[in-house]
Scaffold this motif. Structure first.
Motif, PDB file in Angstrom:
ATOM      1  N   PHE A 578      21.420  -3.298  20.570  1.00 10.52           N
ATOM      2  CA  PHE A 578      22.117  -3.612  19.319  1.00 10.52           C
ATOM      3  C   PHE A 578      23.388  -2.782  19.267  1.00 10.52           C
ATOM      4  O   PHE A 578      23.373  -1.570  19.530  1.00 10.52           O
ATOM      5  CB  PHE A 578      21.217  -3.272  18.126  1.00 10.52           C
ATOM      6  CG  PHE A 578      21.786  -3.676  16.791  1.00 10.52           C
ATOM      7  CD1 PHE A 578      22.267  -4.959  16.574  1.00 10.52           C
ATOM      8  CD2 PHE A 578      21.840  -2.769  15.727  1.00 10.52           C
ATOM      9  CE1 PHE A 578      22.785  -5.343  15.349  1.00 10.52           C
ATOM     10  CE2 PHE A 578      22.353  -3.139  14.496  1.00 10.52           C
ATOM     11  CZ  PHE A 578      22.824  -4.426  14.303  1.00 10.52           C
ATOM     12  N   LEU A 628      18.078  -4.387   9.692  1.00 13.70           N
ATOM     13  CA  LEU A 628      19.434  -4.075  10.143  1.00 13.70           C
ATOM     14  C   LEU A 628      20.227  -3.513   8.969  1.00 13.70           C
ATOM     15  O   LEU A 628      20.189  -4.066   7.865  1.00 13.70           O
ATOM     16  CB  LEU A 628      20.127  -5.324  10.690  1.00 13.70           C
ATOM     17  CG  LEU A 628      19.386  -6.136  11.751  1.00 13.70           C
ATOM     18  CD1 LEU A 628      20.257  -7.287  12.248  1.00 13.70           C
ATOM     19  CD2 LEU A 628      18.959  -5.267  12.918  1.00 13.70           C
ATOM     20  N   CYS A 665      19.073   0.039  13.225  1.00 12.47           N
ATOM     21  CA  CYS A 665      18.181  -1.080  13.521  1.00 12.47           C
ATOM     22  C   CYS A 665      16.800  -0.484  13.749  1.00 12.47           C
ATOM     23  O   CYS A 665      16.573   0.206  14.743  1.00 12.47           O
ATOM     24  CB  CYS A 665      18.656  -1.845  14.762  1.00 12.47           C
ATOM     25  SG  CYS A 665      17.481  -3.103  15.320  1.00 12.47           S
TER      26      CYS A 665
END
Length: 763
Positions: A578, A628, A665
């Motif tokens: 991510f 997130l 995340c």
């Protein structure tokens, strides 16, 4: 560039005889002529007989050499010489290659050439030289030629105008679809798979009876027993067998549009070896695949450790194919092993359908199954009419001659006297009995031994029989219905001759639904499962160390770089990365660079923007959900199975605009969320207040005047909130103690409790 083409040194200096030519126009004309020549005379088959010129010339030359199925074989060198010398002004090797292919039962569904000698094999070995091999025609080839001497088709001069060659064959055999065709022209190509003749005949009969039938009407979805001639077209019937695993809707669409493809798999079975052991035996392979190269490719995959479930591969083939696959252990799932082989090797292949043909030998276009059959039937009707007219003309000539014979029989003595005594017996006889030139010529050409046969009864019997046949042909030519009835009778004979009860006509390719397997299981079957430790540096360098490392202090990094995170995984895992841009990238753990050296930058492995950095990386678990969070305090929940990317470009999940960026995340576990800002204010609120979505900016989690999120954590309220300080001590705040920090989403929160780490992290 100049615009004229003037040959150097041409003319006599004053420009006489020199004609300026526009270069663009000249090139266009010449290239168009080349393209048309390639399309018409080399690459595309004629829809009527399914042949390209070279094949048509080979079969025609074999007919002239009288190489019928019941006759002798002839050396292929003499056949090639005949074709090259009279009809096909090209290289002998190209002609011989075309001849060889027509004789190979693994290349052509219904061979047109009966070969004697070494004509190559399915391993890809070449045929022997043409001076060693012999050939003659098969029954299918004679069907294609049926009626060629009866004015059934047009002939044209050969390349040197010394002989004539047929423009198209009568084509009583539906060769285009039965044997298929492939070719690449200029700007277009063709690819037609072979089909079963009995099924094509049944579909043709249905089309004769129902001219308005659709493509679906000509196909059979649910097959009848294998030996049943009631089946219409079910799909391709490859000479090497195999299994077609396409959906019915896909097959229908391909035949309707004339474009598509067919997934063909090898036929395999599990062979019990006793004591719980087994092996897989492959007995049929996809069409067009060379067995030797297939086995070589699988052996290479085995050596490269890309088939961890496979122990060994052996070729035990004799005349029939028998490829043995030995599993690593008896606990291996045979279906999963085969799925991995289907994905990595040519045990599964695609055969494209592009029915680009020459309609009426002139117009290249893409036709549907119905149009291909209809044009073949129309050609058969034209052939029938032309043969009937030819026979009618022969009958009329014979009737005329028989009329003369009858007069000669009745006046035989006078005829003999005129021939003996008159200087111009022909003219005398024509005047005496009002004979035609043909009748008089026939009487004069009579041999003496034939005189005893000139009996009135025999002449009148033949005359009556021919008259009856003439009236039948005239009725046939006058009735469209009778013509189609005759064609129907011819197609029925062909169906019975090549029916599914015959060895040649028996359907070879089967149909099945592709089994549904977990993609993860198949991927695991293609990767050797080994423990690794994934190491990610601050500057975005990735590597995979062998084994599960307990300590990370000994890891070395480039100067100015250090450890960002490390975690344990397996080579069969997918790693999710991510980034600050809100994108997820998926990397197979087996694709990560090895532990020697410092690894590779992530931008070499995936297409990651230069202004982005790695937020976190972890092993993909599709059953989890992720929270997130952006730096400015926005966030949402997303199912982890929806963030996996299939390409190097990654998948945009969180929408962020500068100066904001993705910051956290974390996996969702619990019913509440605790978020801490850089201003050291903490807020706890129910997880249910955060929406679940596939992509977006999210909602505000905590409000700040300055700064942004420092850390976030999900927890179960009943169990309390825990954190760890810099000394490693654990703190727990119970539900009651968290009351003053508990509120609703998007509140500012309150200063963190005593003992909360100065780093602003939960630990």
């Amino acid at each position: 560039m100049g615009k004229s083409l003037i040959p150097p040194g041409s003319g006599d200096g004053d420009g006489d005889g020199i004609e300026p030519v526009d270069l663009k126009k000249a090139l266009e004309e010449r290239y168009l002529a080349y393209a048309l020549s390639t399309i018409m005379h080399r690459a595309l088959p004629d829809v009527r007989d399914g042949m390209k010129p070279v094949h048509r010339r080979i079969v025609h030359a074999m007919r002239l050499l009288r190489l019928n199925p019941d006759q002798r074989f002839a050396k292929c060198a003499s056949i090639v010489g005949e074709v090259m010398g009279k009809f096909h002004p090209h290289g002998d090797q190209s002609i011989y290659d075309a001849l060889v292919r027509l004789a190979q039962p693994f290349s052509v569904r219904y061979p047109l050439v009966d070969g004697q000698g070494n004509f190559g094999n399915i391993d890809g070995d070449n045929a022997a030289a043409m001076r060693y091999t012999e050939a003659r025609m098969t029954e299918a080839a004679t069907e294609l030629l049926s009626g060629i001497t009866e004015d059934a088709i047009d002939f044209r001069p050969t390349y040197n105008e010394e002989n004539e060659e047929p423009t198209v064959l009568p084509g009583a055999f539906p060769n285009l679809l039965a044997n298929g065709s492939t070719g690449i022209a200029v700007g277009m190509a063709t690819s037609i798979p072979p089909h079963n003749v009995a099924e094509l005949c049944k579909a043709s009969l249905h089309l004769i009876d129902h001219p308005d039938a659709t493509v679906e009407d000509l196909l059979t979805q649910t097959p009848h027993p294998e030996d049943d001639d009631e089946n219409m077209v079910r799909g391709p019937d490859f000479p090497t067998g195999g299994v077609i695993v396409d959906r019915w809707e896909t097959i229908v669409e391909a035949y309707k549009t004339g474009r598509g493809s067919f997934r063909v798999r090898a036929l395999w079975s599990v062979e019990d070896q006793g004591r719980g052991t087994w092996q897989i035996v492959v007995t049929e392979i996809p069409y067009g695949v060379q067995k030797a190269k297939l086995i070589e490719k699988i052996a290479e995959l085995l050596m490269a450790r890309k088939l961890p479930l496979l122990e060994d591969i052996r070729d035990e083939s004799a005349e029939d194919i028998r490829v043995v696959l030995v599993p690593k252990s008896r606990s291996v799932d045979p279906a999963i092993l085969m799925e991995s082989l289907f994905k990595l090797s040519e045990l599964e292949n695609r055969f494209s359908l592009n029915m680009n043909v020459l309609s009426r030998g002139r117009v290249p276009n893409i036709v549907s199954l119905k149009e291909a059959l209809q044009q073949w039937l129309d050609h058969r009707k034209e052939v029938l009419v032309r043969r009937s007219r030819h026979r009618l003309a022969e009958i009329e000539r014979r009737l005329e001659i028989l009329g003369g014979y009858l007069i000669a029989y009745l006046n035989i003595d006078e005829v003999i006297r005129i021939i003996r005594e008159e200087d111009e017996p022909k003219q005398v006889m024509m005047a005496r009995w009002d004979l035609t030139d043909t009748q008089a010529e026939a009487i004069l050409n009579l041999r003496l031994r034939a005189l005893r046969k000139l009996e009135e009864f025999e002449i009148r019997k033949e005359f009556d029989n021919l008259t009856a046949e003439k009236s039948q042909i005239e009725a046939l030519l006058a009735s469209d219905a009778k013509q189609w009835k005759t064609i129907r009778w011819e197609v029925e004979k062909l169906r019975d001759r090549f029916g599914s009860r015959t060895e040649l006509g028996r359907r070879r390719t089967r149909f099945a639904d592709a089994p549904e397997h977990d993609v993860t299981h198949i991927q695991h079957a293609m990767i050797e499962k080994e423990p690794i430790t994934v190491v990610v540096s601050e500057k975005g360098w990735l590597r995979a160390m062998k084994g599960h490392l307990a300590e990370f202090d000994s890891l070395a990094f480039k100067e100015g770089d250090k450890l960002k995170l490390a975690f344990h995984a397996q080579t069969t895992d997918k790693i999710l990365v991510f980034t600050t841009g809100g994108k997820f990238y998926t990397i197979g753990a087996d694709r990560l660079p090895g532990g020697r050296g410092h690894g590779e930058p992530i931008r070499i492995i995936v297409d990651m923007e230069n202004d982005q950095a790695i937020v976190t990386a972890f092993v993909h678990d599709p059953k989890r959900k992720l929270l997130l969070v952006s730096h400015m305090g926005y966030g949402f929940v997303v199912p982890e199975e929806e963030v996996a990317a299939n390409t190097r470009k990654g998948k945009q999940v969180m929408n962020v605009k500068a100066p904001d960026e993705a910051a956290r995340c974390i996996p969702v576990d619990g019913d509440h969320v605790a978020v801490v800002g850089e201003n050291r204010k903490m807020l706890a609120f129910p997880l249910a207040q955060i929406p679940e979505m596939g992509r977006g900016k999210g909602v505000r989690l905590q409000r700040y005047k300055d700064g942004g999120v420092s850390d976030i954590k999900t927890f179960t309220l009943e169990a309390g909130l825990t954190w760890t300080d810099s000394a490693g001590r654990a703190f727990v705040k119970s539900k009651e103690e968290l009351a003053e920090w508990t509120g609703d989403r998007a509140a500012a929160g309150r200063m963190v409790p005593k003992g909360f780490p100065r780093t602003g992290k939960f630990g």
